[in-house]
Each structure stands twice: as structure tokens, then as C-alpha cells.
Write a protein that holds these residues in place. Structure first.
Motif, PDB file in Angstrom:
ATOM      1  N   MET A   1       0.842  -1.256   0.173  1.00 21.01           N
ATOM      2  CA  MET A   1      -0.195   0.079  -0.062  1.00 21.01           C
ATOM      3  C   MET A   1       0.988   1.176   0.041  1.00 21.01           C
ATOM      4  O   MET A   1       1.841   1.227   0.637  1.00 21.01           O
ATOM      5  CB  MET A   1      -1.078  -0.107   1.231  1.00 21.01           C
ATOM      6  CG  MET A   1      -1.957  -0.878   1.484  1.00 21.01           C
ATOM      7  SD  MET A   1      -3.359  -0.173   0.328  1.00 21.01           S
ATOM      8  CE  MET A   1      -3.712  -1.886  -0.720  1.00 21.01           C
ATOM      9  N   SER A   2       0.576   2.350  -0.702  1.00 23.29           N
ATOM     10  CA  SER A   2       1.190   3.344  -0.648  1.00 23.29           C
ATOM     11  C   SER A   2       0.889   4.358   0.309  1.00 23.29           C
ATOM     12  O   SER A   2      -0.010   4.171   0.872  1.00 23.29           O
ATOM     13  CB  SER A   2       0.894   4.150  -2.058  1.00 23.29           C
ATOM     14  OG  SER A   2      -0.318   4.515  -2.056  1.00 23.29           O
ATOM     15  N   GLU A   3       1.389   5.567   0.514  1.00 15.97           N
ATOM     16  CA  GLU A   3       1.117   6.701   1.468  1.00 15.97           C
ATOM     17  C   GLU A   3       0.125   7.595   0.936  1.00 15.97           C
ATOM     18  O   GLU A   3       0.022   8.882   1.371  1.00 15.97           O
ATOM     19  CB  GLU A   3       2.401   7.440   1.889  1.00 15.97           C
ATOM     20  CG  GLU A   3       3.321   6.389   2.645  1.00 15.97           C
ATOM     21  CD  GLU A   3       2.718   5.948   4.009  1.00 15.97           C
ATOM     22  OE1 GLU A   3       2.112   6.825   4.545  1.00 15.97           O
ATOM     23  OE2 GLU A   3       2.673   4.744   4.577  1.00 15.97           O
ATOM     24  N   LEU A  44      -7.924  10.187   4.477  1.00 10.01           N
ATOM     25  CA  LEU A  44      -7.565   8.917   4.988  1.00 10.01           C
ATOM     26  C   LEU A  44      -6.339   8.268   4.164  1.00 10.01           C
ATOM     27  O   LEU A  44      -6.197   8.260   2.866  1.00 10.01           O
ATOM     28  CB  LEU A  44      -8.580   7.953   4.690  1.00 10.01           C
ATOM     29  CG  LEU A  44      -9.893   8.565   5.296  1.00 10.01           C
ATOM     30  CD1 LEU A  44     -11.080   7.467   5.076  1.00 10.01           C
ATOM     31  CD2 LEU A  44      -9.932   8.647   7.063  1.00 10.01           C
ATOM     32  N   ARG A  45      -5.254   7.431   4.954  1.00  8.68           N
ATOM     33  CA  ARG A  45      -4.092   6.920   4.163  1.00  8.68           C
ATOM     34  C   ARG A  45      -4.707   5.463   3.702  1.00  8.68           C
ATOM     35  O   ARG A  45      -5.720   4.659   4.468  1.00  8.68           O
ATOM     36  CB  ARG A  45      -3.138   6.632   5.262  1.00  8.68           C
ATOM     37  CG  ARG A  45      -2.512   7.898   5.361  1.00  8.68           C
ATOM     38  CD  ARG A  45      -1.038   7.801   6.203  1.00  8.68           C
ATOM     39  NE  ARG A  45      -1.106   6.802   7.236  1.00  8.68           N
ATOM     40  CZ  ARG A  45      -0.187   6.618   8.235  1.00  8.68           C
ATOM     41  NH1 ARG A  45       0.891   7.113   8.028  1.00  8.68           N
ATOM     42  NH2 ARG A  45      -0.469   5.959   9.060  1.00  8.68           N
ATOM     43  N   HIS A  50      -7.106  -0.086   4.513  1.00  9.42           N
ATOM     44  CA  HIS A  50      -6.642  -1.440   4.447  1.00  9.42           C
ATOM     45  C   HIS A  50      -6.469  -2.181   5.646  1.00  9.42           C
ATOM     46  O   HIS A  50      -7.191  -3.381   6.001  1.00  9.42           O
ATOM     47  CB  HIS A  50      -5.434  -1.621   3.588  1.00  9.42           C
ATOM     48  CG  HIS A  50      -5.130  -3.004   3.103  1.00  9.42           C
ATOM     49  ND1 HIS A  50      -4.748  -3.920   4.035  1.00  9.42           N
ATOM     50  CD2 HIS A  50      -5.811  -3.981   2.055  1.00  9.42           C
ATOM     51  CE1 HIS A  50      -4.616  -5.114   3.203  1.00  9.42           C
ATOM     52  NE2 HIS A  50      -5.344  -5.090   2.228  1.00  9.42           N
ATOM     53  N   ASP A  51      -5.895  -1.690   6.679  1.00  6.13           N
ATOM     54  CA  ASP A  51      -5.789  -2.566   8.015  1.00  6.13           C
ATOM     55  C   ASP A  51      -7.325  -2.308   8.535  1.00  6.13           C
ATOM     56  O   ASP A  51      -7.168  -3.529   9.406  1.00  6.13           O
ATOM     57  CB  ASP A  51      -4.642  -1.641   8.742  1.00  6.13           C
ATOM     58  CG  ASP A  51      -2.996  -1.897   8.108  1.00  6.13           C
ATOM     59  OD1 ASP A  51      -3.172  -2.690   7.422  1.00  6.13           O
ATOM     60  OD2 ASP A  51      -2.308  -0.868   8.571  1.00  6.13           O
ATOM     61  N   TRP A  52      -7.705  -1.395   8.694  1.00  8.25           N
ATOM     62  CA  TRP A  52      -9.162  -1.255   9.477  1.00  8.25           C
ATOM     63  C   TRP A  52     -10.067  -2.306   8.769  1.00  8.25           C
ATOM     64  O   TRP A  52     -10.942  -2.975   9.367  1.00  8.25           O
ATOM     65  CB  TRP A  52      -9.659   0.216   9.185  1.00  8.25           C
ATOM     66  CG  TRP A  52     -10.945   0.387   9.695  1.00  8.25           C
ATOM     67  CD1 TRP A  52     -11.627   0.399  10.999  1.00  8.25           C
ATOM     68  CD2 TRP A  52     -12.136   0.308   8.899  1.00  8.25           C
ATOM     69  NE1 TRP A  52     -12.699   0.366  11.227  1.00  8.25           N
ATOM     70  CE2 TRP A  52     -13.227   0.470   9.951  1.00  8.25           C
ATOM     71  CE3 TRP A  52     -12.565   0.473   7.730  1.00  8.25           C
ATOM     72  CZ2 TRP A  52     -14.587   0.801   9.569  1.00  8.25           C
ATOM     73  CZ3 TRP A  52     -13.818   0.763   7.292  1.00  8.25           C
ATOM     74  CH2 TRP A  52     -14.829   0.764   8.207  1.00  8.25           C
TER      75      TRP A  52
END
Length: 94
Positions: A1-3, A44-45, A50-52
Motif C-alpha cells: 500500500m502506498s502513502e 485517509l491513508r 486497508h488495515d481497518w
């Protein structure tokens, strides 16, 4: 995933979820968000989203712990009598 930083609408479109779900997650503190101005749009990053999403992933049935069974015993009226108001004050007392 990018920033990359995404708006709520961009995030909803990219991850195929509703904006309401995202706003609620941010309000509950489950999903970190960035706001550059006092009343600016939330960002939102991608990695955080993705982690959420992964944290809400359900396990397959075989990996889930078994559901405990509740064993109930029959209770008599005397067992709970101390929890009830006096008989004279009960609306539907026998």
C-alpha cells in the motif's frame, strides 16, 4: 500500500464501502484520519483503511471458536422472589 491520502468519497469508491461507514469509523476512533485545516476535508491513508478493513475480516467457520452452549436450569419463583418488588406493588401479581 502506498502513502496516498484519499478523501472519504475516493476511499468509499476505491474500497467499495459507504461514506457513512467511513465517517462513523473515524468518529469512533477506529480509523485514523488527517485534516489539514480546521474545517477542511478529511483525508485517509490507504494503508490505514486497508488495515481497518482487515481487522473486521471474519474467520472461516472452521477457524472460529465454538459457540458456548448455555445450560439453563429451571428456577422456581422463590429463587427470584428477593429480586421482585413486594407483592402488593406488583401490577400483575397473582
Amino acid at each position: 500500500m502506498s502513502e496516498r491520502l484519499l478523501t472519504i468519497v475516493q476511499t468509499a469508491e476505491q474500497f467499495n464501502i459507504t461514506t457513512r461507514l467511513l465517517y462513523e469509523a473515524v468518529a469512533r476512533g477506529e480509523l485514523p484520519a488527517v485534516r489539514f485545516q480546521r474545517r477542511g476535508r478529511l483525508r485517509l491513508r490507504e494503508r490505514d483503511v486497508h488495515d481497518w478493513i482487515e481487522s473486521h475480516r471474519s474467520l472461516p467457520d472452521s477457524a472460529q471458536p465454538p459457540i458456548p452452549t448455555v445450560v439453563t436450569t429451571q428456577r422456581s419463583e422463590a429463587d427470584i422472589e428477593h429480586l421482585l418488588p413486594p407483592r402488593a406493588l406488583r401490577r400483575f401479581a397473582r
